[in-house]
Scaffold this active site. Structure first.
Site, PDB file in Angstrom:
ATOM      1  N   GLU A   1      75.389  57.282  79.114  1.00 29.68           N
ATOM      2  CA  GLU A   1      74.125  57.671  78.477  1.00 29.68           C
ATOM      3  C   GLU A   1      73.163  56.488  78.510  1.00 29.68           C
ATOM      4  OE1 GLU A   1      75.364  58.457  74.484  1.00 29.68           O
ATOM      5  OE2 GLU A   1      76.477  60.257  75.020  1.00 29.68           O
TER       6      GLU A   1
ATOM      7  N   LYS B   1      70.795  53.696  77.427  1.00 29.86           N
ATOM      8  CA  LYS B   1      70.705  53.083  76.096  1.00 29.86           C
ATOM      9  C   LYS B   1      69.250  52.749  75.784  1.00 29.86           C
ATOM     10  CE  LYS B   1      72.776  49.455  73.268  1.00 29.86           C
ATOM     11  NZ  LYS B   1      71.564  48.871  72.706  1.00 29.86           N
TER      12      LYS B   1
ATOM     13  N   ASP C   1      66.406  51.379  73.339  1.00 29.14           N
ATOM     14  CA  ASP C   1      66.314  50.446  72.225  1.00 29.14           C
ATOM     15  C   ASP C   1      65.309  50.980  71.223  1.00 29.14           C
ATOM     16  OD1 ASP C   1      66.889  48.272  70.710  1.00 29.14           O
ATOM     17  OD2 ASP C   1      65.543  46.920  71.790  1.00 29.14           O
TER      18      ASP C   1
ATOM     19  N   TYR D   1      73.149  61.692  69.962  1.00 27.86           N
ATOM     20  CA  TYR D   1      74.214  61.243  70.864  1.00 27.86           C
ATOM     21  C   TYR D   1      75.564  60.995  70.214  1.00 27.86           C
ATOM     22  CZ  TYR D   1      72.429  56.696  69.239  1.00 27.86           C
ATOM     23  OH  TYR D   1      71.993  55.645  68.487  1.00 27.86           O
TER      24      TYR D   1
ATOM     25  N   LYS E   1      74.849  46.254  79.701  1.00 25.42           N
ATOM     26  CA  LYS E   1      73.435  45.877  79.689  1.00 25.42           C
ATOM     27  C   LYS E   1      72.944  45.578  81.101  1.00 25.42           C
ATOM     28  CE  LYS E   1      72.618  45.605  75.153  1.00 25.42           C
ATOM     29  NZ  LYS E   1      72.303  44.342  74.524  1.00 25.42           N
TER      30      LYS E   1
ATOM     31  N   CYS F   1      46.713  15.967  67.314  1.00 23.80           N
ATOM     32  CA  CYS F   1      46.585  17.413  67.155  1.00 23.80           C
ATOM     33  C   CYS F   1      45.376  17.923  67.931  1.00 23.80           C
ATOM     34  CB  CYS F   1      46.439  17.744  65.670  1.00 23.80           C
ATOM     35  SG  CYS F   1      45.973  19.461  65.376  1.00 23.80           S
TER      36      CYS F   1
ATOM     37  N   CYS G   1      42.494  19.156  65.434  1.00 26.33           N
ATOM     38  CA  CYS G   1      41.710  18.305  64.528  1.00 26.33           C
ATOM     39  C   CYS G   1      41.738  16.828  64.884  1.00 26.33           C
ATOM     40  CB  CYS G   1      42.181  18.493  63.086  1.00 26.33           C
ATOM     41  SG  CYS G   1      43.786  17.755  62.754  1.00 26.33           S
TER      42      CYS G   1
ATOM     43  N   CYS H   1      51.214  18.337  63.184  1.00 25.59           N
ATOM     44  CA  CYS H   1      49.963  17.694  62.835  1.00 25.59           C
ATOM     45  C   CYS H   1      50.060  17.175  61.407  1.00 25.59           C
ATOM     46  CB  CYS H   1      48.844  18.730  62.948  1.00 25.59           C
ATOM     47  SG  CYS H   1      47.314  18.193  62.193  1.00 25.59           S
TER      48      CYS H   1
ATOM     49  N   CYS I   1      42.886  20.052  58.948  1.00 28.80           N
ATOM     50  CA  CYS I   1      43.067  20.686  60.253  1.00 28.80           C
ATOM     51  C   CYS I   1      42.655  22.155  60.206  1.00 28.80           C
ATOM     52  CB  CYS I   1      44.533  20.573  60.669  1.00 28.80           C
ATOM     53  SG  CYS I   1      44.857  21.353  62.250  1.00 28.80           S
TER      54      CYS I   1
END
Ligand code: IVH
Length: 696
Positions: A117, A119, A121, A244, A331, A426, A429, A444, A450
């Site tokens: 069957e 599969k 998700d 199922y 899978k 960063c 900033c 940062c 910031c």
């Protein structure tokens, strides 16, 4: 790691995991991968194993099952809903068959029929039918207990409300609820449009309406749709159901799995038309056929579920752990593609984490066009040695975000591009970005200024446990930040000058602005510990803020000593390290914060507006240096008040009773903690005794 550090870390983990739980389970909008989530849970478990006394009431380990949305009642499955073992290769499948043969002692030549069957998700559900009527349905939850979503399930057009006779008196039917790819894309587009409209309204200062989430994949979309508290909303979502499997049954409805699927069809369920029965030796062929049909299917599948056809054999095989011996999910391999890395962008998260993101020439992987991938952190870039200009292998493996697996031909002569240098400033900033302790993430340090972090920091600053500015909600802050009125905490205290602009905002009005400004004014003299906590310095939670406040006493002294502590080996650094509960990592975070001139400027700016109260600690006395636990409800004061008094007298307070506890103060309806205190021989105080000893 010291106990205080562990406590701070556990507090952080509890909050972070709760946030991700809510994102995943309630908004169906995960922000991190499953693997990253699992790492957080693992870290929490490891720390709790080392410091059992620190296990918090709100710890993820203390919760049962997966964060149920408030509002659904529990649904107990008649027979547990299990998961499946995985196979990834023909060898795995052959071993699965061999194990069955060994277990049942089947001769080699005994034919073994298998049902394959696709599969999907989606979200597995359990449907209870009594006397042929659909009576109740639930989500899988932790396998034993899920959420009762009967009303929502009734809205699915694939779900027969009555079974066509004959049927057993009582039967549980299991299946997968999902969204097709086309429905998902249309639904996501509609949600994106709704989100854009909401942002427009926010800009215009109009009423916002309910929050909008944009699902990241069909599974999230299906899960979010099924977990609506209002079934009318579920009814509008394009959900499909394939049946199922079987749970509890008052009498066996078939002898084989394929016969069972036929029965389900006869009752009016939709059963995946691709499901078919064949001999075990033909499974590999079926797997290949499904893999080739996969891109053209209306829905996403990630493999094929194989089930032994004979139900009497299934019954004999039973289960091992949480999976049946008679079924396996084979899978598909993760889908990969090759493309060119154009550049590496650095994004700054709301907590200051610098995250590298690969920008690539768009390429199709598993049916979707991909142009971005996460590179996790700088160590990962170095390990894979990915450089702009490289050809890279990209992979989408069930995860929401694609990953770069490797560089193609990294050793080729004349490789373009220099090794990537991770920025130490960063990009949002310009503050210093540092790695503290063994953290893989560079962050940062310009927390207060910031732009990538300000809204989050401002929210924290105003929150109940920090400065507690009433009425300064998240949406209001975001709006004021967007208008440029509040950029740093000090700006909050200058909002008085914007009274007219504030009152002009849609839905605010004179009265609420007056109230808000009064709430701000009321906080010009916060307790020092709250002030320190409110600054949002990493790893400085309430407990550490208290330690610092008590030790340094006033804000000027604290500021001065933190600056001086920059020099390793200095007297100030030694002093900081000597505070019971402040370990080297925390010290480093503090020093980094004060080393950033932009933070100092923002702090001084703030100190021009507010004057934190000096922390007063009364020396000596019965509670100095002792650990207290409060339990039950107090009648003459709040728990907060009692704890504050105890701490003022030099005590530490804790949530859980251990051998290290000196006193347990017991209020009304005290539960297990009082009992534990007696058991451990810890001294128990009544509320009145506490008041007396505390000189109240
Ligand atoms: S049978 C004991 N059949 O896969 C039997 N599961 O990893 C357990 N799934 O939670 C389930 N398609 O959400 C079964 N045809 C199928 C399935 C299927 C998808 C999902 C289901 C389950 C998970 C197990």
């Amino acid at each position: 790691m010291t106990e205080a550090e562990a406590a701070a870390e556990l507090a952080r983990l509890a909050a972070e995991i709760a946030r991700h739980d809510a994102a995943y389970h309630q908004r169906d909008a995960p922000e991190i991968s499953d693997a990253e989530y699992d790492a957080l849970v693992r870290r929490n478990r490891e720390l709790e194993a080392l410091f059992p006394a620190l296990i918090r009431e709100d710890s993820p380990s203390q919760r049962v099952g997966a964060g149920a949305v408030e509002g659904f009642s529990a649904f107990s499955h008649g027979v547990p809903m299990l998961s499946l073992d995985n196979a990834f290769s023909p060898e795995d499948f052959v071993e699965f068959c061999a194990r069955i043969r060994r277990f049942l002692a089947l001769p080699e030549d005994e034919p073994m029929a298998i049902v394959g069957e696709p599969k999907i998700d989606g979200l597995s559900v359990n449907l209870l039918y009594e006397n042929g009527r659909f009576t109740r349905g639930g989500t899988r939850g932790d396998g034993a207990v899920g959420e009762d979503i009967t009303a929502n399930l009734r809205t699915l057009s694939d779900l027969p409300l009555r079974l066509k006779a004959p049927f057993p008196a009582r039967i549980e039917i299991r299946g997968e609820v999902f969204m097709t790819r086309a429905d998902f894309l249309a639904y996501r587009a509609a949600q994106e449009a709704a989100l854009a409209e909401r942002e427009r309204r926010r800009d215009a200062g109009e009423k916002l309406g309910p929050a909008v989430s944009v699902p990241v994949n069909p599974r999230n979309a299906a899960a979010g749709s099924l977990r609506q508290l209002d079934a009318a909303i579920t009814a509008q979502r394009p959900l499909k159901l394939f049946a199922y499997a079987m749970g509890e049954a008052s009498e066996p409805p078939a002898e084989t799995h394929h016969g069972w699927l036929e029965t389900l069809r006869g009752w009016g369920f939709s059963v995946n038309p691709l499901s078919s029965v064949f001999n075990a030796a033909e499974a590999a062929e079926f797997q290949a056929r499904m893999a080739s049909e996969r891109p053209a299917l209306a829905y996403e599948i990630d493999g094929v579920v194989y089930k032994l056809d004979r139900l009497d054999w299934q019954a004999r095989l039973g289960f091992v752990g949480r999976a049946p011996r008679w079924a396996i999910a084979w899978k598909f391999p993760a889908e990969q593609a090759t493309t060119t890395l154009l550049r590496i962008d650095i994004q700054v998260g709301r907590t200051g984490a610098l995250t590298p993101r690969a920008v690539m020439e768009p390429v199709m992987v598993g049916g979707v066009s991909v142009a971005h991938a996460t590179l996790h952190n700088e160590d990962e870039i170095a390990r894979k040695d990915v450089r702009p200009g490289d050809r890279v292998v990209l992979q989408r493996a069930g995860d929401v975000i694609p990953q770069i697996v490797s560089v193609v031909d990294a050793d080729r002569p004349g490789r373009r591009g220099a090794a990537f240098v991770f920025p130490s400033l960063c990009p949002a900033c310009g503050s210093h970005a540092v790695r503290v302790g063994d953290d893989v993430v560079r962050r940062c340090t310009g927390g207060l200024i910031c732009p990538a972090q300000t809204v989050e920091r401002l929210k924290h600053f105003c929150s109940r446990r920090a400065l507690d500015i009433e009425g300064m909600g998240d949406e209001r802050l975001a709006l004021m930040h967007e208008r440029g009125w509040v950029v740093s905490p000090a700006d909050l205290f200058r909002l008085g000058a914007r009274r007219a602009e504030l009152s002009a905002l849609e839905g605010w009005g004179e009265t609420s602005v007056t109230k808000l400004l009064a709430a701000v004014e009321a906080r010009r003299q916060p307790a020092l510990e709250r002030f320190i906590f409110a600054l949002g310095i990493r790893r400085i939670g309430e407990a550490n803020a208290k330690l610092l406040a008590r030790h340094y006493g006033d804000v000027a002294q604290w500021r001065e000593r933190m600056r001086a502590a920059r020099i390793i080996g200095s007297e100030a650094r030694e002093e900081l390290g000597s505070i019971q509960g402040i370990g080297p990592t925390i010290a480093e975070e503090l020093v980094d914060f004060f080393a950033e001139p932009k933070n100092l400027a923002a702090l001084d700016d703030l100190l021009a507006e507010v004057t934190p109260d000096n922390a007063q600690v009364i020396e000596g006395g019965p509670f100095a240096g002792k650990t207290l636990v409060f339990t039950g409800s107090l009648s003459t004061m709040t728990r907060d008040e009692a704890q504050a008094r105890a701490e003022q007298l030099g005590a530490k307070t804790s949530k859980s009773v251990s051998k290290k506890t000196d006193f347990v103060v017991v209020g009304e309806d005290a539960g297990s903690k009082a009992a534990k205190a007696t058991e451990l021989g810890v001294r128990v105080l009544s509320e009145a005794e506490f008041r007396e000893l505390a000189g109240m």
